[in-house]
Scaffold this motif. Structure first.
Motif, PDB file in Angstrom:
ATOM      1  N   PRO A  69       0.829  -1.202   0.000  1.00  0.00           N
ATOM      2  CA  PRO A  69       0.000   0.000   0.000  1.00  0.00           C
ATOM      3  C   PRO A  69       0.872   1.264   0.000  1.00  0.00           C
ATOM      4  O   PRO A  69       1.769   1.415   0.826  1.00  0.00           O
ATOM      5  CB  PRO A  69      -0.804  -0.107   1.299  1.00  0.00           C
ATOM      6  CG  PRO A  69      -0.872  -1.584   1.544  1.00  0.00           C
ATOM      7  CD  PRO A  69       0.468  -2.118   1.083  1.00  0.00           C
ATOM      8  N   GLY A  70       0.636   2.115  -0.994  1.00  0.00           N
ATOM      9  CA  GLY A  70       1.399   3.353  -1.130  1.00  0.00           C
ATOM     10  C   GLY A  70       2.544   3.269  -2.113  1.00  0.00           C
ATOM     11  O   GLY A  70       3.149   4.284  -2.445  1.00  0.00           O
ATOM     12  N   CYS A  71       2.847   2.075  -2.598  1.00  0.00           N
ATOM     13  CA  CYS A  71       3.934   1.904  -3.556  1.00  0.00           C
ATOM     14  C   CYS A  71       3.564   2.592  -4.868  1.00  0.00           C
ATOM     15  O   CYS A  71       2.491   2.355  -5.423  1.00  0.00           O
ATOM     16  CB  CYS A  71       4.178   0.416  -3.797  1.00  0.00           C
ATOM     17  SG  CYS A  71       5.482   0.053  -4.977  1.00  0.00           S
ATOM     18  N   ALA A  72       4.449   3.464  -5.363  1.00  0.00           N
ATOM     19  CA  ALA A  72       4.229   4.141  -6.650  1.00  0.00           C
ATOM     20  C   ALA A  72       4.991   3.388  -7.726  1.00  0.00           C
ATOM     21  O   ALA A  72       6.156   3.036  -7.529  1.00  0.00           O
ATOM     22  CB  ALA A  72       4.706   5.585  -6.572  1.00  0.00           C
ATOM     23  N   MET A  73       4.324   3.128  -8.838  1.00  0.00           N
ATOM     24  CA  MET A  73       4.939   2.419  -9.957  1.00  0.00           C
ATOM     25  C   MET A  73       4.636   3.169 -11.245  1.00  0.00           C
ATOM     26  O   MET A  73       3.483   3.510 -11.490  1.00  0.00           O
ATOM     27  CB  MET A  73       4.354   1.017 -10.105  1.00  0.00           C
ATOM     28  CG  MET A  73       4.552   0.084  -8.973  1.00  0.00           C
ATOM     29  SD  MET A  73       3.814  -1.523  -9.415  1.00  0.00           S
ATOM     30  CE  MET A  73       3.890  -2.339  -7.831  1.00  0.00           C
ATOM     31  N   ASP A  74       5.663   3.387 -12.061  1.00  0.00           N
ATOM     32  CA  ASP A  74       5.426   3.902 -13.406  1.00  0.00           C
ATOM     33  C   ASP A  74       5.054   2.715 -14.275  1.00  0.00           C
ATOM     34  O   ASP A  74       5.779   1.718 -14.322  1.00  0.00           O
ATOM     35  CB  ASP A  74       6.669   4.606 -13.947  1.00  0.00           C
ATOM     36  CG  ASP A  74       6.920   5.933 -13.260  1.00  0.00           C
ATOM     37  OD1 ASP A  74       5.943   6.546 -12.775  1.00  0.00           O
ATOM     38  OD2 ASP A  74       8.079   6.368 -13.209  1.00  0.00           O
ATOM     39  N   CYS A  75       3.913   2.823 -14.932  1.00  0.00           N
ATOM     40  CA  CYS A  75       3.361   1.694 -15.692  1.00  0.00           C
ATOM     41  C   CYS A  75       2.948   2.124 -17.089  1.00  0.00           C
ATOM     42  O   CYS A  75       2.638   3.286 -17.326  1.00  0.00           O
ATOM     43  CB  CYS A  75       2.115   1.158 -14.991  1.00  0.00           C
ATOM     44  SG  CYS A  75       2.393   0.455 -13.363  1.00  0.00           S
ATOM     45  N   ASP A  96     -14.602   1.519 -14.679  1.00  0.00           N
ATOM     46  CA  ASP A  96     -13.657   0.769 -15.491  1.00  0.00           C
ATOM     47  C   ASP A  96     -12.456   0.297 -14.677  1.00  0.00           C
ATOM     48  O   ASP A  96     -12.121   0.880 -13.647  1.00  0.00           O
ATOM     49  CB  ASP A  96     -13.160   1.638 -16.652  1.00  0.00           C
ATOM     50  CG  ASP A  96     -14.304   2.129 -17.536  1.00  0.00           C
ATOM     51  OD1 ASP A  96     -15.359   1.474 -17.574  1.00  0.00           O
ATOM     52  OD2 ASP A  96     -14.116   3.175 -18.183  1.00  0.00           O
ATOM     53  N   ARG A  97     -11.814  -0.762 -15.184  1.00  0.00           N
ATOM     54  CA  ARG A  97     -10.576  -1.270 -14.602  1.00  0.00           C
ATOM     55  C   ARG A  97      -9.505  -1.204 -15.687  1.00  0.00           C
ATOM     56  O   ARG A  97      -9.601  -1.893 -16.706  1.00  0.00           O
ATOM     57  CB  ARG A  97     -10.729  -2.721 -14.136  1.00  0.00           C
ATOM     58  CG  ARG A  97     -11.788  -2.937 -13.076  1.00  0.00           C
ATOM     59  CD  ARG A  97     -11.410  -2.264 -11.763  1.00  0.00           C
ATOM     60  NE  ARG A  97     -12.271  -2.650 -10.674  1.00  0.00           N
ATOM     61  CZ  ARG A  97     -13.339  -1.977 -10.267  1.00  0.00           C
ATOM     62  NH1 ARG A  97     -13.693  -0.878 -10.904  1.00  0.00           N
ATOM     63  NH2 ARG A  97     -14.052  -2.401  -9.246  1.00  0.00           N
ATOM     64  N   PHE A  98      -8.502  -0.376 -15.468  1.00  0.00           N
ATOM     65  CA  PHE A  98      -7.410  -0.256 -16.423  1.00  0.00           C
ATOM     66  C   PHE A  98      -6.382  -1.324 -16.101  1.00  0.00           C
ATOM     67  O   PHE A  98      -6.181  -1.682 -14.931  1.00  0.00           O
ATOM     68  CB  PHE A  98      -6.810   1.151 -16.366  1.00  0.00           C
ATOM     69  CG  PHE A  98      -7.760   2.182 -16.887  1.00  0.00           C
ATOM     70  CD1 PHE A  98      -7.738   2.546 -18.225  1.00  0.00           C
ATOM     71  CD2 PHE A  98      -8.715   2.745 -16.068  1.00  0.00           C
ATOM     72  CE1 PHE A  98      -8.643   3.456 -18.734  1.00  0.00           C
ATOM     73  CE2 PHE A  98      -9.630   3.660 -16.553  1.00  0.00           C
ATOM     74  CZ  PHE A  98      -9.594   4.020 -17.888  1.00  0.00           C
ATOM     75  N   LEU A  99      -5.733  -1.848 -17.122  1.00  0.00           N
ATOM     76  CA  LEU A  99      -4.712  -2.868 -16.959  1.00  0.00           C
ATOM     77  C   LEU A  99      -3.373  -2.258 -17.330  1.00  0.00           C
ATOM     78  O   LEU A  99      -3.260  -1.563 -18.345  1.00  0.00           O
ATOM     79  CB  LEU A  99      -5.007  -4.076 -17.840  1.00  0.00           C
ATOM     80  CG  LEU A  99      -6.381  -4.720 -17.616  1.00  0.00           C
ATOM     81  CD1 LEU A  99      -6.589  -5.859 -18.591  1.00  0.00           C
ATOM     82  CD2 LEU A  99      -6.537  -5.209 -16.195  1.00  0.00           C
ATOM     83  N   ALA A 100      -2.379  -2.504 -16.492  1.00  0.00           N
ATOM     84  CA  ALA A 100      -1.073  -1.883 -16.687  1.00  0.00           C
ATOM     85  C   ALA A 100       0.041  -2.853 -16.312  1.00  0.00           C
ATOM     86  O   ALA A 100      -0.179  -3.811 -15.570  1.00  0.00           O
ATOM     87  CB  ALA A 100      -0.968  -0.618 -15.833  1.00  0.00           C
ATOM     88  N   VAL A 101       1.228  -2.571 -16.838  1.00  0.00           N
ATOM     89  CA  VAL A 101       2.434  -3.338 -16.537  1.00  0.00           C
ATOM     90  C   VAL A 101       3.506  -2.340 -16.117  1.00  0.00           C
ATOM     91  O   VAL A 101       3.696  -1.325 -16.797  1.00  0.00           O
ATOM     92  CB  VAL A 101       2.911  -4.141 -17.777  1.00  0.00           C
ATOM     93  CG1 VAL A 101       4.258  -4.793 -17.532  1.00  0.00           C
ATOM     94  CG2 VAL A 101       1.873  -5.180 -18.172  1.00  0.00           C
TER      95      VAL A 101
END
Length: 156
Positions: A69-75, A96-101
């Motif tokens: 919780p709180g982890c920031a990720m560039d995706c 909506d649910r966005f999907l990211a990697v």
């Protein structure tokens, strides 16, 4: 497409849901999932956005790691599930649910589109959100799956 920053609320494998409370600037335990039910991937949001439900846009992060919780990720956005959610009071909104990697992912480095995910993975994600909402007395209906370009347009 440019990466977006995602903030993880509930990590993959967690059987509890956290919500970020912006007014309090902290994460708060929102619910405990039924026995045996866990988040299949990290679940979070895109800061500075607003979805049909009034909350920031929801994101499922497909990755080999588990955030916190709180982890920031560039995706990179690879697609989305256009969906409607019906509350217990009968009010229906887009959710909506966005999907990211994550851009630093090695295992999913070649995944740039929702089309690169197996049907089994997509079904698991969709069924998770249907079951998750059923448990709360709500209804979650996937309207369509959209590609990365259309998903990115919805974010912008």
């Amino acid at each position: 497409m440019e990466p977006v920053t995602v903030i993880v609320e509930s990590p993959r494998g967690a059987n509890h849901k956290f919500n970020y409370e912006p007014k309090e600037n902290r994460f708060k335990l929102a619910k405990i999932l039924p026995a045996g039910m866990v988040f299949p991937f990290d679940f979070g949001f895109i800061p500075g956005t607003k979805g049909g439900d009034g909350d920031p846009l929801d994101v499922v992060v497909i990755s080999e790691i588990t955030g916190f919780p709180g982890c920031a990720m560039d995706c990179r956005i690879i697609g989305a599930l256009k969906a409607e959610q019906t509350e217990r009071d009968g009010k229906t909104t887009r959710n909506d649910r966005f999907l990211a990697v994550p851009v630093v992912s090695q295992l999913f480095a070649e995944v740039t589109s929702i089309l690169h995910l197996s049907e089994a993975v997509m079904n698991q994600i969709e069924h998770f959100f249907k079951n998750y909402n059923d448990q709360a007395g709500k209804k979650f209906e996937v309207l369509s799956r959209i590609n990365e370009e259309d998903a990115f347009k919805l974010i912008k």
